[in-house]
Scaffold this active site. Structure first.
Site, mmCIF file in Angstrom:
data_model
loop_
_atom_site.group_PDB
_atom_site.id
_atom_site.type_symbol
_atom_site.label_atom_id
_atom_site.label_comp_id
_atom_site.label_asym_id
_atom_site.label_seq_id
_atom_site.Cartn_x
_atom_site.Cartn_y
_atom_site.Cartn_z
ATOM 1 C CE LYS A 42 46.586 45.140 23.804
ATOM 2 N NZ LYS A 42 47.226 45.306 22.135
ATOM 3 C CD GLN A 83 46.830 48.218 20.316
ATOM 4 O OE1 GLN A 83 47.454 48.314 21.238
ATOM 5 N NE2 GLN A 83 46.580 47.774 19.407
ATOM 6 C CG ASP A 116 53.270 45.177 22.240
ATOM 7 O OD1 ASP A 116 52.318 44.033 22.447
ATOM 8 O OD2 ASP A 116 52.994 46.233 22.042
HETATM 9 N N1 GUN Z 1 48.585 46.392 17.163
HETATM 10 C C1 GUN Z 1 47.633 45.178 16.355
HETATM 11 N N2 GUN Z 1 48.544 44.146 17.663
HETATM 12 C C2 GUN Z 1 49.654 44.926 18.615
HETATM 13 C C3 GUN Z 1 49.818 43.750 19.937
HETATM 14 O O1 GUN Z 1 49.566 43.094 20.178
HETATM 15 N N3 GUN Z 1 50.451 45.013 20.567
HETATM 16 C C4 GUN Z 1 50.864 46.578 20.030
HETATM 17 N N4 GUN Z 1 51.503 47.318 21.308
HETATM 18 N N5 GUN Z 1 50.206 47.102 18.777
HETATM 19 C C5 GUN Z 1 49.363 46.037 17.974
#
Ligand code: GUN
Length: 298
Positions: free
Chosen positions: A52, A96, A119
């Site tokens: 990311k 995350q 998100d």
């Molecule tokens: N863990 C697995 N997929 C995601 C996601 O799309 N966003 C976040 N914040 N954590 C994750």
């Protein structure tokens, strides 16, 4: 059989975003800025957050990653969120997941300012998504919708079966696919751990979206001939023929399912890169709304 190349489609989206960011900067605007909070040393989460961060930088965003040991208290995480919420120079924030057990995911998600929630996990944004109002859509389902659009996969009137009901993928995916929109307008069945006759239901699917987190669980016997199969799973399995000692596989047995399906996403290189592209799109939307360039997160 058509291979749905998420890597290529995501790189097109990233180029589009980079061009838009370059224009904004030329016009004297600040670069869009997202922050990520990562708690603990889960290997998969570290890999996702690194990707990311790297992709954000590639398109010209400013990125800030707050890395904390698993021993951090819930209070400290909530204080960091408050600090980022109040920082006018940060347009987007994601924490995350998963978090260590002593930190409440619910409290953390509720603490994020909905206008910075790239998100799309905050209840206010989930509510807007359900109502079809403009908002940030969770990145993985949003990336899959973008795949349908850009790979010309017809969804209208189709039987769509989703396996897995997580808040991150399966549940929002079911909402988006049943919406009156294109892509969308599908007849949706959401399957989960208590579903009976999973194989029979999956076999009815024109579009099969698999997000259950069990490596290579779905074999050809679950798939109707000519179906479109979207594999959201990402797992490391031991492989002694590789230097690393492991390989990455999805929830679908690619070799045999690709012989039955008309279209399929590979793992890696399918849904994964699209999730990151969607996160970048969400950040740009949040930024534009905060900068007064658009009125909504859409
Ligand atoms: N863990 C697995 N997929 C995601 C996601 O799309 N966003 C976040 N914040 N954590 C994750």
């Amino acid at each position: 059989m058509k291979l749905i190349d998420g890597k290529e489609i995501s790189s097109i989206i990233k180029k589009e975003i980079a061009a838009e960011v370059a224009e904004l900067i030329d016009a004297g605007k600040p670069a869009p800025h997202f922050a990520v909070i990562l708690v603990g040393d889960d290997g998969a989460s570290q890999t996702y957050v690194n990707s990311k961060e790297k992709s954000g930088k590639e398109v010209g965003f400013t990125t800030s990653v707050y890395r904390f040991p698993a021993s951090i208290t819930e209070k400290e995480v909530l204080e960091t969120i408050k600090f980022i919420n109040e920082d006018d120079e940060i347009n987007g924030l994601l924490v995350q997941l998963p978090l260590p057990e002593h930190i409440s995911e619910e409290k953390v998600i509720h603490a994020i300012d909905p206008s910075k929630d790239v998100d799309g996990f905050h209840p206010e944004n989930i509510g807007k998504m359900v109502l079809g109002e403009a908002t940030c859509i969770p990145a993985t389902p949003s990336g899959i919708m973008e795949l349908f659009k850009r790979a010309d996969i017809e969804t209208q009137g189709k039987n769509c079966v989703i396996i897995g009901r997580s808040h991150i993928v399966g549940s929002p995916m079911s909402i988006l696919m049943s919406r009156d929109s294109n892509p969308g307008n599908a007849t949706v069945t959401l399957c989960h751990s208590k579903t009976e006759n999973l194989k029979e239901i999956a076999k009815q699917a024109d579009i099969l979206i698999v997000a259950l987190g069990r490596p290579e669980f779905i074999d050809a016997s679950y798939v109707k001939k000519g179906a479109c199969v979207i594999d959201v799973g990402v797992s490391r399995v031991p492989d002694s023929t590789r230097k690393s000692g492991y390989k990455i596989v999805g929830d679908v047995k690619f070799d045999e399912v690709s012989k039955v399906a008309d279209a399929i996403t590979p793992v890696p290189g399918g849904v994964g890169p699209m999730t990151i592209a969607a996160l970048l799109q969400n950040t740009l939307r949040s930024y534009k709304r905060q900068e007064g360039i658009t009125q909504s997160c859409k």
